[in-house]
Write a protein that holds these residues in place. Structure first.
Motif, PDB file in Angstrom:
ATOM      1  N   ILE A  59      36.475  26.648  32.387  1.00 16.31           N
ATOM      2  CA  ILE A  59      36.272  27.790  33.277  1.00 16.31           C
ATOM      3  C   ILE A  59      35.158  28.633  32.677  1.00 16.31           C
ATOM      4  N   VAL A  60      34.017  28.692  33.367  1.00 15.51           N
ATOM      5  CA  VAL A  60      32.840  29.398  32.873  1.00 15.51           C
ATOM      6  C   VAL A  60      32.777  30.784  33.503  1.00 15.51           C
ATOM      7  N   VAL A  61      32.687  31.801  32.643  1.00 17.23           N
ATOM      8  CA  VAL A  61      32.701  33.187  33.104  1.00 17.23           C
ATOM      9  C   VAL A  61      31.505  33.932  32.510  1.00 17.23           C
ATOM     10  N   PRO A  62      30.445  34.198  33.298  1.00 20.52           N
ATOM     11  CA  PRO A  62      29.342  35.012  32.778  1.00 20.52           C
ATOM     12  C   PRO A  62      29.773  36.467  32.630  1.00 20.52           C
ATOM     13  N   CYS A  63      29.358  37.099  31.540  1.00 20.81           N
ATOM     14  CA  CYS A  63      29.773  38.470  31.251  1.00 20.81           C
ATOM     15  C   CYS A  63      28.556  39.329  30.929  1.00 20.81           C
ATOM     16  N   TYR A  64      28.487  40.494  31.551  1.00 21.80           N
ATOM     17  CA  TYR A  64      27.452  41.467  31.221  1.00 21.80           C
ATOM     18  C   TYR A  64      28.088  42.852  31.195  1.00 21.80           C
TER      19      TYR A  64
END
Length: 349
Positions: free
Chosen positions: A25-30
């Protein structure tokens, strides 16, 4: 001969869609420090539940991609990695943007996973739907789109602008899935073909439908943001829409061409009007119409130059072949046997 070919096809299909696939499960975070801990808790519960049901492999992981955050997001990812064996992380060297950060995670995860789910960190996407994604994958689908069932939680303006966005994209010839953002599952072979798209102007909502293969839709209800502020204000939404249109369609240039023809027609009418005025001895009047015509034609020319310049700029970016992102740090070492999540849960090998 036919029977042997069919048996080979069936065996290849069964090897492609494993009964217990490795899921990432890929979760981009900013700048997601406010919601990160809650996101890890929710996704850990989802992953643990699916492993217990034997829907996915014990080698599945949660991959958080830090897109150059200015807060403590990466420190939290590193801390979660030490405490939670499911967690892995990628740190980009700078802020590359949501789409490129997501692509970085997908391209890294495809080397280890049989299928990958992408989602945002704000928990607006229903994490329980991941299980439905995996079930559809095991049925043989390569791409599973998460589609919003309704937009009741949005403001009136948000609903109106979203509806216009999808309709505009459709009219511009961009093939997108209505009410779908970036919440989807992709199989390993779909990701391998996604890697063949080398374009710099990344718009995944338009690229993924181009890949093909078997696709399906899973509907879900979108929640309110769990914490923090939205990373997509109106200005970014408009920029995102323009990026998608100009990356997949040349219709804006054709529209400018049509405006040019209409302007030419208006100029011919103005010329006829000027000629008739001269014949009738009314040449003194017409200053207002002259000024309006000059400003109108000038604005059309600037608009045309702007649209053409946008496409030239995209060509300029594409031909330089600069990397889309730079990975600064990776937290992806395999957990030791003592810290393995299934051992912590008391499961047997």
């Amino acid at each position: 001969m036919v029977q042997s070919e069919m048996s080979f096809y069936n065996s290849s299909q069964s090897s492609t869609y494993k009964q217990q696939p490795i899921l990432y499960i890929v979760v981009p975070c900013y700048n997601e420090e406010e919601v990160f801990t809650l996101t890890v808790e929710h996704l850990t519960e989802v992953m643990t539940s699916m492993v217990q049901e034997q829907l996915v492999s014990r080698e599945s992981r949660l991959m958080f991609v830090d897109d150059g955050s200015r807060d403590t997001t990466w420190l939290q990812i590193a801390a979660a990695r030490r405490e939670n064996p499911w967690v892995t992380g990628l740190k980009l060297a700078r802020n590359a943007g949501h789409q490129k950060a997501l692509l970085a995670g997908l391209m890294y995860a495809k080397e280890f996973a049989d299928c990958v789910v992408s989602m945002d960190a704000d928990l607006q996407d229903d994490t329980g739907v991941v299980r439905d994604f995996v079930l559809r994958y095991r049925e043989g689908y390569d791409v599973v789109y998460g589609v919003r069932r309704s937009r009741e939680t949005d403001t009136w303006f948000k609903r109106w602008s979203a509806e216009k966005f999808y309709k505009l994209m459709q009219r511009m010839g961009v093939n997108t899935v209505y009410n779908h953002a970036d919440y989807r599952l992709m199989s390993k072979r779909a990701l391998e073909h996604l890697a063949e798209y080398k374009e710099v102007n990344v718009f995944l909502r338009g690229i993924v439908p181009l890949i093909g293969f078997r696709t399906t839709v899973v509907e879900y209800d979108r929640h309110e943001r769990a914490a923090g502020e939205s990373k997509y204000p109106l200005k970014k939404m408009l920029s995102f829409a323009w990026e998608g249109i100009t990356s997949f369609s040349v219709k804006p240039m054709r529209i400018v061409t049509m405006i040019g023809f209409l302007s030419l027609g208006a100029s011919l009418l103005a010329a006829i009007y000027a000629l008739m005025s001269k014949i009738m001895g009314m040449t003194v009047s017409g200053w207002t119409s002259l000024m309006v015509s000059v400003w109108f034609i000038g604005s059309i020319q600037l608009l045309a130059l702007g649209v053409i310049g946008e496409y030239i700029g995209k060509i300029y970016n594409e031909v330089k072949h600069r990397p889309l992102y730079v990975i600064d740090e990776v937290l992806h070492e395999q957990p030791s046997a003592a810290a393995a999540p299934w051992k912590e849960a008391g499961w047997k090998e």
